[in-house]
Design an enzyme around this catalytic site. Structure first.
Site, short mmCIF file in Angstrom:
data_model
loop_
_atom_site.label_atom_id
_atom_site.label_comp_id
_atom_site.label_asym_id
_atom_site.label_seq_id
_atom_site.Cartn_x
_atom_site.Cartn_y
_atom_site.Cartn_z
N ASN A 1 0.91 -1.13 -0.04
CA ASN A 1 0.09 -0.10 -0.04
C ASN A 1 0.79 1.22 -0.07
OD1 ASN A 1 -2.66 -0.97 -0.20
ND2 ASN A 1 -3.21 -0.69 1.74
N TYR A 2 2.17 1.34 0.28
CA TYR A 2 3.14 2.20 0.16
C TYR A 2 3.78 2.12 -1.25
CZ TYR A 2 1.97 3.32 4.96
OH TYR A 2 1.35 3.42 6.51
N ARG A 3 3.05 2.22 -2.31
CA ARG A 3 3.62 1.57 -3.49
C ARG A 3 4.94 2.34 -3.76
NH1 ARG A 3 1.44 -1.56 -7.14
NH2 ARG A 3 -0.39 -0.64 -6.97
#
Ligand code: FDA
Length: 467
Positions: free
Chosen positions: A410-412
């Site tokens: 999600n913290y690409r």
């Protein structure tokens, strides 16, 4: 490793489709396949690298699920159906309208969309007690590459497993999730306690690493590290902010903290009792606003540029290590504005590493999120900050996981590796980034992808490739 640099100008979509009904999405998939165009699916649009609305391999179209925002709460069975285009703020608001003792475990920023957030994990202030959002999904509706509308039963357990942490974009278009709502107490307690280096922050942060995972699961002590001016001599220092949610009242919290973490020196006057939904406002820095501010879809960070990266820690960092991190942080301000240390363990580590594609379970002490924000327009500022945060990340190598150096989907972060242009990425190439995000689950994700989308229609710069 190939380093990603955004081309200028950034490619634009041929068309943005805002479907009103499911059949419009089916038509978009059908037409895109026919005309050899790629699809980018956008729910809340918070992807750190913009992969929901940018493709570096044009031509492409955007399917924007802004019209898919309905949320249906079933209080009796403690479940809800939430459409992919809704935000987590809308979800929290709608749950709170129906019950003061039901809630959900997901992220902090209300404008994040459930489509991307749940399919990539979804960590939040209740995760030590309830796991991440993906751990609490019980059904889903998805449109696959053949335009079929599937639910959990018809998609099968493999695909249902893959979309709960493996990222939805590789597998189809998620239309809605069914989630298990979670019991929250009528009263929770929050506090934010700040300590600078002059107030013993190094020793307290060092101790936090041993305490934050072992302490009662109802307590989540998140730690934010920022630069601040010392109240003693006005010089720049590091400030550690302990931002905390306790699922209970202050009378039980205080003895717990006194017993397990007296070093923080928590006082009753630091603590505020409130409802769970008010704590959502508190952590989003919206205290005092009317509840319906949670329905606002516009992010407060609009107008700034941002680059984020992530790490995981399995061994506490020594006091000397922390001191050298602070030194770097103060010496090179262009590299980073803020580090977040988010504690794991508790419910997160009781769930097996392969139960969902999200692998950061037993053994993970905490995650680190690095963020740099700037407002100056232009390439020179962009390069300065992007190169800066990469240098800081490189500096952190000795303190974090290795082989692989884990990262949170999600913290690409395209720096951890990316697919080839076209449709030619091999399993080995994708493993470079795939093992970082998914650990042992990467192999199964590739098998699921091969089964459900062998032609690799749903692809992006970091999508799971088929075999
Ligand atoms: P977006 O629409 O950009 O989608 C992200 C990815 O998912 C893209 O690849 C997209 O194509 C795909 N996707 C989206 N919808 C889909 C669908 N319906 N079907 C298939 N694929 C789909 N994370 C966290 O765990 N805890 C937190 O507290 C926060 N806080 C936070 C604050 C802010 C300000 C930002 C910008 C981000 C976070 N995040 C976070 C990270 C966040 O979880 C992550 O960016 C999510 O992917 C965002 O989901 P959106 O739907 O908003 O993104």
């Amino acid at each position: 490793m190939e380093r990603f640099l955004p081309p200028a100008p950034i490619p634009k979509p041929l068309v943005i489709i805002t479907p009103l009904v499911e059949s419009h999405i089916q038509a978009a998939i059908y037409c895109s396949k026919k005309h050899d165009m790629q699809i980018r699916v956008r729910s809340g649009g918070h992807d750190y690298e913009g992969l929901s609305y940018i493709s570096y391999q044009a031509p492409f179209v955007i399917v924007d699920l802004v019209n898919f925002q309905s949320i249906t709460i079933d209080v009796e069975n403690s479940t809800a159906w939430v459409q992919a285009g809704a935000t987590i703020g809308q979800l929290y608001y709608t749950i709170a309208q129906k019950s003061p003792t039901l809630g959900f475990s997901a992220g902090v920023c209300p404008t994040v969309g459930v489509g991307g957030h749940f399919s990539g994990g979804g960590y939040g202030m209740m995760s030590r007690n309830y796991g991440i959002a993906a751990d609490n999904i019980i059904d889903a509706r998805l449109i696959d590459v053949n335009g079929r509308i599937l639910d959990r039963k018809s998609m099968g357990e493999d695909l249902f497993w893959a979309i709960r942490g493996g990222g939805g974009a590789s597998f189809g278009v998620i239309i809605a999730w069914q989630i298990k709502l979670l019991q929250v107490p009528k009263i929770v307690t929050v506090f934010t306690v700040n300590r600078t280096l002059e107030q013993n922050a190094t020793k307290i942060v060092h101790r936090w690493q041993y305490v934050s995972g072992k302490i009662d699961e109802k307590l989540l002590l998140r730690l934010f590290l920022r630069r601040a001016n010392s109240s003693q001599d006005g010089k720049e220092t590091v400030q550690a902010s302990f931002v905390t949610l306790y699922l209970g009242g202050v009378d039980t919290l205080l003895p717990l903290m006194e017993q397990s973490f007296p070093e923080l020196g928590l006082a009753r006057s630091d603590c505020i009792e409130m409802s769970w939904i008010d704590s959502i406002l508190y952590f989003a820095s919206l205290s005092g606003e009317p509840l319906d501010v949670l329905l606002n879809r516009t992010s407060s960070v609009s107008g700034t540029y941002f680059k984020g990266k992530s790490d995981y820690v399995t061994e506490p960092i020594s006091e000397t290590g922390l001191e050298s991190i602070w030194k770097r942080f103060l010496e090179y301000p262009e590299e980073m504005n803020e580090m977040q240390f988010s504690p794991y363990v508790g419910r997160l580590s009781e769930i097996s590493e392969s139960a969902t594609p999200f692998p950061h379970r037993a053994g993970t002490l905490y995650s680190i999120h690095y963020g740099v924000v700037w407002t100056e327009v232009g390439k020179s500022a962009l390069n300065r900050h992007i190169r800066g945060i990469r240098r800081f990340y490189s500096f952190m190598t000795p303190y974090v996981t290795k082989n692989p150096r884990s990262a949170y989907l999600n913290y690409r972060d395209l720096d951890v590796g990316l697919n080839n242009k076209g449709n030619t990425t091999s399993y080995e190439q994708a493993s470079i980034w795939g093992l970082k995000y998914y650990g042992i689950n990467f192999k199964r994700l590739v098998h699921v992808k091969t089964k459900v989308d062998p032609g690799n229609f749903f692809r992006n710069e970091q999508s799971i490739p088929p075999l």
